[in-house]
Write an enzyme that holds these catalytic residues in place. Sequence first.
Site, PDB file in Angstrom:
ATOM      1  CB  VAL A  64      53.183 -38.151 -59.356  1.00 56.03           C
ATOM      2  CG1 VAL A  64      53.316 -37.578 -60.226  1.00 56.03           C
ATOM      3  CG2 VAL A  64      51.436 -37.626 -58.672  1.00 56.03           C
ATOM      4  CG  ASN A  90      55.232 -27.985 -57.461  1.00 55.06           C
ATOM      5  OD1 ASN A  90      54.618 -26.869 -56.308  1.00 55.06           O
ATOM      6  ND2 ASN A  90      54.187 -28.010 -58.189  1.00 55.06           N
ATOM      7  CB  SER A 142      53.174 -26.965 -46.786  1.00 54.87           C
ATOM      8  OG  SER A 142      52.509 -26.958 -45.890  1.00 54.87           O
ATOM      9  CE1 TYR A 154      48.844 -29.588 -48.870  1.00 54.64           C
ATOM     10  CE2 TYR A 154      49.623 -28.264 -46.998  1.00 54.64           C
ATOM     11  CZ  TYR A 154      49.677 -28.407 -48.312  1.00 54.64           C
ATOM     12  OH  TYR A 154      50.518 -26.843 -49.221  1.00 54.64           O
ATOM     13  CB  ALA A 155      49.068 -31.021 -41.359  1.00 54.73           C
ATOM     14  CB  ALA A 156      49.347 -36.475 -42.088  1.00 55.46           C
ATOM     15  CE  LYS A 158      53.074 -30.648 -49.174  1.00 56.02           C
ATOM     16  NZ  LYS A 158      52.714 -30.298 -50.719  1.00 56.02           N
TER      17      LYS A 158
HETATM   18  N1  LIG Z   1      50.881 -21.882 -52.514  1.00 53.29           N
HETATM   19  C1  LIG Z   1      51.483 -21.916 -50.906  1.00 53.29           C
HETATM   20  O1  LIG Z   1      51.394 -21.171 -49.881  1.00 53.29           O
HETATM   21  C2  LIG Z   1      51.592 -23.410 -50.807  1.00 53.29           C
HETATM   22  C3  LIG Z   1      52.257 -23.438 -49.140  1.00 53.29           C
HETATM   23  C4  LIG Z   1      52.990 -25.048 -48.675  1.00 53.29           C
HETATM   24  C5  LIG Z   1      53.109 -25.917 -50.321  1.00 53.29           C
HETATM   25  N2  LIG Z   1      53.077 -26.078 -51.072  1.00 53.29           N
HETATM   26  C6  LIG Z   1      53.167 -26.742 -51.519  1.00 53.29           C
HETATM   27  O2  LIG Z   1      53.418 -26.506 -53.534  1.00 53.29           O
HETATM   28  C7  LIG Z   1      53.513 -27.389 -54.361  1.00 53.29           C
HETATM   29  C8  LIG Z   1      52.487 -26.289 -55.690  1.00 53.29           C
HETATM   30  O3  LIG Z   1      50.713 -25.301 -54.494  1.00 53.29           O
HETATM   31  P1  LIG Z   1      50.274 -24.329 -55.346  1.00 53.29           P
HETATM   32  O4  LIG Z   1      49.649 -23.736 -53.832  1.00 53.29           O
HETATM   33  O5  LIG Z   1      50.811 -24.533 -56.972  1.00 53.29           O
HETATM   34  O6  LIG Z   1      48.937 -25.341 -55.920  1.00 53.29           O
HETATM   35  P2  LIG Z   1      48.191 -25.295 -57.498  1.00 53.29           P
HETATM   36  O7  LIG Z   1      46.510 -26.011 -56.768  1.00 53.29           O
HETATM   37  O8  LIG Z   1      47.876 -23.929 -57.982  1.00 53.29           O
HETATM   38  O9  LIG Z   1      49.112 -26.421 -58.535  1.00 53.29           O
HETATM   39  C9  LIG Z   1      49.239 -27.754 -57.753  1.00 53.29           C
HETATM   40  C10 LIG Z   1      49.403 -28.794 -59.168  1.00 53.29           C
HETATM   41  O10 LIG Z   1      49.511 -29.341 -58.721  1.00 53.29           O
HETATM   42  C11 LIG Z   1      48.425 -30.676 -60.028  1.00 53.29           C
HETATM   43  N3  LIG Z   1      48.666 -31.711 -59.752  1.00 53.29           N
HETATM   44  C12 LIG Z   1      47.458 -32.233 -58.698  1.00 53.29           C
HETATM   45  N4  LIG Z   1      47.938 -33.874 -58.942  1.00 53.29           N
HETATM   46  C13 LIG Z   1      48.834 -33.976 -59.780  1.00 53.29           C
HETATM   47  C14 LIG Z   1      49.016 -35.611 -60.391  1.00 53.29           C
HETATM   48  N5  LIG Z   1      48.051 -36.492 -59.952  1.00 53.29           N
HETATM   49  N6  LIG Z   1      49.923 -35.654 -61.287  1.00 53.29           N
HETATM   50  C15 LIG Z   1      50.141 -34.139 -61.646  1.00 53.29           C
HETATM   51  N7  LIG Z   1      50.293 -32.923 -61.472  1.00 53.29           N
HETATM   52  C16 LIG Z   1      49.425 -33.042 -60.554  1.00 53.29           C
HETATM   53  C17 LIG Z   1      47.360 -29.831 -59.971  1.00 53.29           C
HETATM   54  O11 LIG Z   1      46.737 -29.911 -61.978  1.00 53.29           O
HETATM   55  C18 LIG Z   1      48.033 -28.277 -60.575  1.00 53.29           C
HETATM   56  O12 LIG Z   1      48.188 -27.959 -61.656  1.00 53.29           O
HETATM   57  C19 LIG Z   1      52.186 -28.215 -54.152  1.00 53.29           C
HETATM   58  O13 LIG Z   1      52.745 -28.768 -53.632  1.00 53.29           O
HETATM   59  C20 LIG Z   1      51.974 -27.669 -52.655  1.00 53.29           C
HETATM   60  O14 LIG Z   1      51.385 -28.356 -51.070  1.00 53.29           O
HETATM   61  C21 LIG Z   1      51.988 -24.376 -51.241  1.00 53.29           C
END
Ligand SMILES: NC(=O)c1ccc[n+]([C@@H]2O[C@H](COP(=O)([O-])OP(=O)(O)OC[C@H]3O[C@@H](n4cnc5c(N)ncnc54)[C@H](O)[C@@H]3O)[C@@H](O)[C@H]2O)c1
Length: 295
Positions: A64, A90, A142, A154-156, A158
Amino acid sequence: MGILDGKAVVITGAGRGLGEAYAMHAAQAGAAVVVNDVDADLAEQVAEHIRGYGGRAVASTHTVTDPTEAEKIVGMCLTEFGRLDGLVNNAGLNYETLPWEDDPDSVRRTVEVNLLGVIYTGIAAMRVMREQGGGSIVNISSGAFFGQRKLATYAATKGAVASLSTSWALDLETENIRVNAVCPVAHTRMVWKSERSLRAIPADRTPGKVAPLVLFLLSDDAEGITGQIVRCNGRQLHLVGHPYFKQPVLESDTWDTTSVKRVFDGVLQAHLEPFGLEKRMPPRLRELVEPGQTA
Ligand SMILES: NC(=O)c1ccc[n+]([C@@H]2O[C@H](COP(=O)([O-])OP(=O)(O)OC[C@H]3O[C@@H](n4cnc5c(N)ncnc54)[C@H](O)[C@@H]3O)[C@@H](O)[C@H]2O)c1
């Protein structure tokens, strides 16, 4: 009948974690899905899994972070399924560090994936959706955007995603494209990497519990809902309030340092805001609320 019957959606970062859950649930709800992830094996596996259940899915292994690749993710949805109704932005990454120990490469990578990736893929998607007469974009933010220790970069990103979403919602309302942001909480690799998050997030917060909210926002059932930030945290589902200009709004022909000091020593002191996700009181407010307990 699923709530996404006949729709085609793109989910970025869908090889694992929350993205995988969104993809699986979207397919079960009737959508054809582009399962995007830079981890090619995982993207293929999830797409294969969906097809194994009789669903429609293709894997995209584009990143992305590159606008041309982002266009290809969206283009794949058109080529394979003939339309694009929804995008879940995502893909994301995070890491913990004290801000003075943060390094430029990590900062850049995080901004590229979490913010530029959302912008590039969103722009590519909205161009197609405009032509098509509408659509729904769900950007993953987030709760960290309120401010969280050791997660500043990260916070910035989001926080930027939250304001991007409301800005897009304004611009795209007339185009019949809804834009909302979701703040999920779930046990995923992102959480497993952090001892603090592991302690803070109960094990029953599974990605599948967040998926119905995302599906709803993608679906026509969410007609009329745009510009919202929604948080799903286990049993809790709630809207996140938008920042606002807080009363009292003081007026003066000029604000010099003396008059600024006077109002901070006076009327504004009691209006100072607790800050960050943990609602930390600034020392001056703490002194007012709990005199003598400023530590
Ligand atoms: N897990 C939580 O509690 C939580 C909380 C708040 C926000 N989030 C947000 O939810 C989203 C998913 O998080 P998660 O916890 O499933 O994380 P995760 O690390 O399990 O999955 C993230 C996926 O994104 C893929 N990815 C990374 N860079 C990429 C790129 N350049 N192009 C395409 N894909 C790419 C990774 O390979 C990975 O499979 C993220 O944006 C994260 O910031 C998660």
